[in-house]
Scaffold this active site. Sequence first.
Site, PDB file in Angstrom:
ATOM      1  N   CYS A   1       0.841  -1.187   0.000  1.00 36.90           N
ATOM      2  CA  CYS A   1       0.000   0.000   0.000  1.00 36.90           C
ATOM      3  C   CYS A   1       0.877   1.237   0.000  1.00 36.90           C
ATOM      4  O   CYS A   1       1.849   1.308   0.767  1.00 36.90           O
ATOM      5  CB  CYS A   1      -0.901  -0.021   1.243  1.00 36.90           C
ATOM      6  N   LEU A   2       0.533   2.206  -0.825  1.00 36.32           N
ATOM      7  CA  LEU A   2       1.320   3.425  -0.882  1.00 36.32           C
ATOM      8  C   LEU A   2       1.255   4.202   0.431  1.00 36.32           C
ATOM      9  O   LEU A   2       2.143   4.990   0.721  1.00 36.32           O
ATOM     10  CB  LEU A   2       0.857   4.311  -2.048  1.00 36.32           C
TER      11      LEU A   2
ATOM     12  N   HIS B   1      -9.075  -3.824  -2.550  1.00 39.24           N
ATOM     13  CA  HIS B   1      -8.129  -3.084  -1.705  1.00 39.24           C
ATOM     14  C   HIS B   1      -8.483  -1.595  -1.700  1.00 39.24           C
ATOM     15  O   HIS B   1      -8.553  -0.969  -0.634  1.00 39.24           O
ATOM     16  CB  HIS B   1      -6.710  -3.312  -2.247  1.00 39.24           C
TER      17      HIS B   1
END
Length: 172
Positions: free
Chosen positions: A94-95, A136
């Site tokens: 995840c960023l 997500h």
Amino acid sequence: MSTRPLVILPAPQLRLTSAPIARVDDGVRKLAEDMLETMYAAPGIGLAAVQVGEMNRLITIDVSHDEDAKEPRVFINPEILWKSEELSVYEEGCLSIPDYYEEVERPAKIRVRYTNLAGEPEEVEADGLLATCLQHEIDHLDGVLFIDHISKLKRDRVTKKFAKAAKEKTRI
């Protein structure tokens, strides 16, 4: 277009529910462009508006894996209509939780309804990486992170690590 700073764990806004977008206008299109540029620069394959500080139900995705043949997709107000009972496991990152990856089990196939950039309703059936990425990113819109799908022990460990890093950053 411009890149925007990413919101990083433990930022509390990552746990908030994003608001529906009432109308697709130039502001929404500009946000989508900025999000795509930010996602590509990171680099990532998906981004939710909350990750750039905007509490709107908007996500961008590109799972093409090909720098020369990008396939950017924008989903406004996405909602999952159907999930398969069959599950699949992908290693997710995840960023907003940089450099942390874990295997996550999710439904293998889904059907999603959303609004496109022209303001028209659409539906898509997805499987594989696209299905995982959609789930997500839609989770982000509801204040859910991929670490919520892993064991409590691992989740607590990564949460503490990012809380400590944030605290140290504010001291500097």
